[in-house]
Every structure is written in structure tokens, then in C-alpha cells.
Motif scaffolding. Structure first.
Motif, PDB file in Angstrom:
ATOM      1  N   ASP A 173      -8.108   2.220  -2.976  1.00 29.41           N
ATOM      2  CA  ASP A 173      -6.950   3.010  -2.566  1.00 29.41           C
ATOM      3  C   ASP A 173      -5.767   2.631  -3.441  1.00 29.41           C
ATOM      4  N   HIS A 226      -2.418   2.495  -3.726  1.00 29.64           N
ATOM      5  CA  HIS A 226      -1.375   2.559  -2.712  1.00 29.64           C
ATOM      6  C   HIS A 226      -0.008   2.586  -3.383  1.00 29.64           C
ATOM      7  N   GLY A 267       0.041   3.998   2.897  1.00 32.07           N
ATOM      8  CA  GLY A 267      -0.815   2.900   2.467  1.00 32.07           C
ATOM      9  C   GLY A 267      -1.122   1.901   3.565  1.00 32.07           C
ATOM     10  N   SER A 268      -0.141   1.591   4.422  1.00 35.06           N
ATOM     11  CA  SER A 268      -0.394   0.654   5.519  1.00 35.06           C
ATOM     12  C   SER A 268      -1.374   1.244   6.523  1.00 35.06           C
ATOM     13  N   ARG A 303      -4.725   0.970   4.950  1.00 39.34           N
ATOM     14  CA  ARG A 303      -5.188  -0.424   5.053  1.00 39.34           C
ATOM     15  C   ARG A 303      -5.854  -0.652   6.410  1.00 39.34           C
ATOM     16  N   MET A 312      -9.340   0.737   6.295  1.00 33.99           N
ATOM     17  CA  MET A 312     -10.263  -0.098   5.535  1.00 33.99           C
ATOM     18  C   MET A 312     -10.635  -1.346   6.323  1.00 33.99           C
ATOM     19  N   TYR A 356     -12.727  -6.459   2.458  1.00 32.79           N
ATOM     20  CA  TYR A 356     -11.383  -6.040   2.056  1.00 32.79           C
ATOM     21  C   TYR A 356     -10.833  -6.952   0.964  1.00 32.79           C
ATOM     22  N   GLY A 366      -7.126  -7.113  -1.476  1.00 26.43           N
ATOM     23  CA  GLY A 366      -5.805  -6.546  -1.723  1.00 26.43           C
ATOM     24  C   GLY A 366      -4.745  -7.417  -1.064  1.00 26.43           C
ATOM     25  N   TYR A 367      -3.491  -7.060  -1.185  1.00 23.41           N
ATOM     26  CA  TYR A 367      -3.023  -5.805  -1.730  1.00 23.41           C
ATOM     27  C   TYR A 367      -2.588  -5.922  -3.189  1.00 23.41           C
ATOM     28  N   CYS A 377     -13.717  -2.644  -0.041  1.00 21.89           N
ATOM     29  CA  CYS A 377     -12.556  -1.793   0.202  1.00 21.89           C
ATOM     30  C   CYS A 377     -11.366  -2.475  -0.461  1.00 21.89           C
ATOM     31  N   GLU A 411      -7.466  -2.453  -1.719  1.00 26.01           N
ATOM     32  CA  GLU A 411      -6.124  -1.888  -1.629  1.00 26.01           C
ATOM     33  C   GLU A 411      -5.354  -2.262  -2.894  1.00 26.01           C
ATOM     34  N   HIS A 458      -2.248  -2.017  -4.321  1.00 27.85           N
ATOM     35  CA  HIS A 458      -0.825  -1.743  -4.083  1.00 27.85           C
ATOM     36  C   HIS A 458       0.001  -2.306  -5.232  1.00 27.85           C
TER      37      HIS A 458
END
Length: 317
Positions: free
Chosen positions: A9, A11, A17-18, A21, A24, A33, A35-36, A86, A88, A90
Motif C-alpha cells: 500500500d 500510503h 492509509g491508517s 493499515r 492489513m 505486516y 511498515g510504515y 502486507c 505499508e 508510507h
């Protein structure tokens, strides 16, 4: 057969985005997971796993190569070694989209699915949301006017939403006002969008989530918690003397004020408008291509049911 895959993603701030998250993380039984921040390795905050995207690519590709050698090239063994992820994205490196190309060309990308999703927002709505989140407090707290401006239209850095696709680090360091026009990045934007599998306008977030579930093949319609992060804080928010600066809802109130804000954003962000319109058109075509596909129809229905169930549970707490 065991599947492997990665959802990434991209973001961009103030684009759900949150909330994504949350989706995910609710899929944590099916994906790990990360990220971010995927631009550097640094001490991770609780609940986050910061790792460079190229390091993740190298580690997973090494796992696949080792599993292939030990199993005689068994697809299921290679998939098991690769796993599902997954991610993120960001905070990213300036060469993030080149990293995506390297990921797709790697043993992991050749063995497993890679699905990249990007949401963008109608430019006036995006600038207003970003302003109230990260800029208004700085103006009220008396931060340098040459950097942050005196009000909404006095701020307006050019093409900020699309620029943040490429700029490294945290968004606020790039969100200062400038009198110099930001040259069009449209050629670079177009090249980057070739790496994006699901480009969607924010107002169709739920359908975008269903498309992602359908394309990735390893995610479940778990729903999500909706998040609306509060304004950023810092030294400016702790100062006792606060200036009477209007939030964007008042400054851009309906009527002549709103029309003035619309005109200012249109002049400041032509690339952002072009990007948003492309997202609207491209996502409409993508969803239309899935109409009549029974598995997508079931996924869409299950996703909306899961979102409703999570919302009802939250309301009952």
C-alpha cells in the motif's frame, strides 16, 4: 497449493492509509505486516516493523532460492519459504518505484503475486485535509510565515499530493510554502503508475479494498476500523499564544470563499488534478471489467458485510 504474495500500500498522507493499515493488520493470520517506513532500518515503534524494501526483497528471494535448491524446485516449498506480506509504504526512498521494479524482477516477484495499491484524493479535499492536519497548528503557533504561510491559500505548495509519491522522508519536511513553481512531474508520474495495480480515488476505498482482495489472492474480507488521525503536534501546539487562523472549513466556506479556494488549488496543482482524474477513470474501468465475475461479486459483498460488522462492534463498545 500454497500461495505466496505481497500487498504493498503506497500510503500517501490523508488518503485513508491508517484505515488501510487496520485492514492489513486484521489480515495478520494470512500476511505478515511490514511498515510504515520502508526506506531505512531504524528502531521500530510498537506495532510497526521498519525495514528497507530492498532488504525485504533480498531476504525473501534468498529464502526462495534456498527452498528451491533443497526441494528440487517444488513450487509449494518455494511458496512456503516466501510467505505472504502486507507492506505499508508510507515513508519511502526517493527511488521507491525503481525498487518495485526490482522486486517484481526478483525470485520473489517471479514466484509470488505482487499487488501495489495507491489511493488519491480530489485535490481541494486533499489540500484542505492536509492543511488542517499538519499546517493549521503551525500557523496558529506562530511558525515561520515564510515556510508555512498565514492561511490556507497563502500556504498551498504546488502539486504536493503527486510530489509526495517520490519525496523521501516525512511529508511535512516537503510541505512548506514556496513562491517557485514546482515543474510538472507528469512523465515521471506516468512511469510510476505503470507499477501500480490498483489506482483508486479515495471515495471508492471500499471497492478498492475488494479489488485488492480479489487480485492478491491471499487476503480475507476482514473489514477495518476507520481512523481519522488528529492534528500533528510539536512545539507550535504547546505555545500559549495562539494566532486566530481559520481552519479550511471556515476559510473555504461555501460561496465566494469556496470558489476562491477551488481556483487557488487548481492553479497550484495541475498535476494533482490530472492524477485524480486518471484514478477516477482507470478505477472505473477496472471495476467494470470485474462486473459479472462471480468471485469478485462475492468478495465485494463479503467486504461490505465485514466493514458493517466491525462498525457495529465499535459502536457497541
Amino acid at each position: 497449493d500454497r500461495r505466496c504474495g505481497m500487498l504493498i500500500d503506497r500510503h500517501v498522507p490523508k488518503n485513508g492509509g491508517s484505515t488501510m493499515r487496520s485492514f492489513m493488520r486484521r489480515n495478520r493470520a494470512d500476511c505478515s505486516y511490514v511498515g510504515y517506513d520502508v526506506s531505512r532500518t531504524w528502531p521500530s515503534r510498537v506495532g510497526f516493523t521498519h525495514i528497507k524494501l530492498e532488504e525485504l526483497t533480498q531476504a525473501l528471494s534468498s529464502n526462495i532460492s534456498a527452498a528451491s535448491a533443497s526441494s528440487g524446485g517444488s513450487p509449494s516449498a518455494m511458496a512456503a519459504a516466501a510467505g505472504c506480506w502486507c507492506v505499508e509504504a508510507h515513508v519511502v526512498a526517493s527511488h521507491f518505484f525503481a525498487q518495485l521494479g526490482a522486486l517484481r524482477a526478483s525470485p520473489y516477484g517471479r514466484t509470488c503475486s505482487v499487488t501495489v495499491v495507491l489511493r488519491v484524493r480530489e485535490p481541494l479535499s486533499w489540500y484542505r485535509s492536509y492543511y488542517d492536519w499538519a499546517v493549521l497548528g503551525r500557523q496558529r503557533g506562530g511558525e515561520a510565515r515564510q515556510q508555512w504561510g498565514a492561511n490556507f491559500t497563502d500556504w498551498l505548495p504546488p502539486n504536493l499530493q503527486s510530489a509526495l509519491l517520490f519525496l523521501p522522508g516525512y511529508s511535512a519536511q516537503h510541505a512548506v510554502r514556496t513562491s517557485a513553481p514546482r515543474p510538472s512531474r507528469w512523465r515521471r508520474i506516468s512511469a510510476a503508475l505503470a507499477q501500480v495495480d490498483v489506482l483508486a480515488p479515495l471515495e471508492r476505498l471500499d471497492e478498492a479494498a475488494a479489488v485488492v482482495i480479489h487480485k492478491a489472492g491471499f487476503l480475507q474480507p476482514t473489514g477495518y476500523e476507520r481512523f481519522a488521525p488528529g492534528p500533528t503536534s510539536g512545539a507550535w501546539s504547546r505555545r500559549k499564544a495562539q494566532l486566530p487562523v481559520q481552519p479550511s472549513g471556515d476559510f473555504c466556506a461555501a460561496g465566494p470563499r469556496l470558489r476562491a479556494c477551488e481556483a487557488a488549488v487548481l492553479a497550484a496543482a495541475p498535476d494533482d488534478h490530472r492524477l485524480y482524474q486518471l484514478a477516477v477513470e482507470r478505477f472505473a474501468a477496472q471495476v467494470a471489467s470485474l462486473r459479472g465475475v462471480p468471485t469478485f461479486a462475492r468478495t465485494l459483498e463479503a467486504h461490505f458485510a465485514a466493514v458493517a460488522a466491525v462498525g457495529q462492534a465499535a459502536a457497541g463498545r
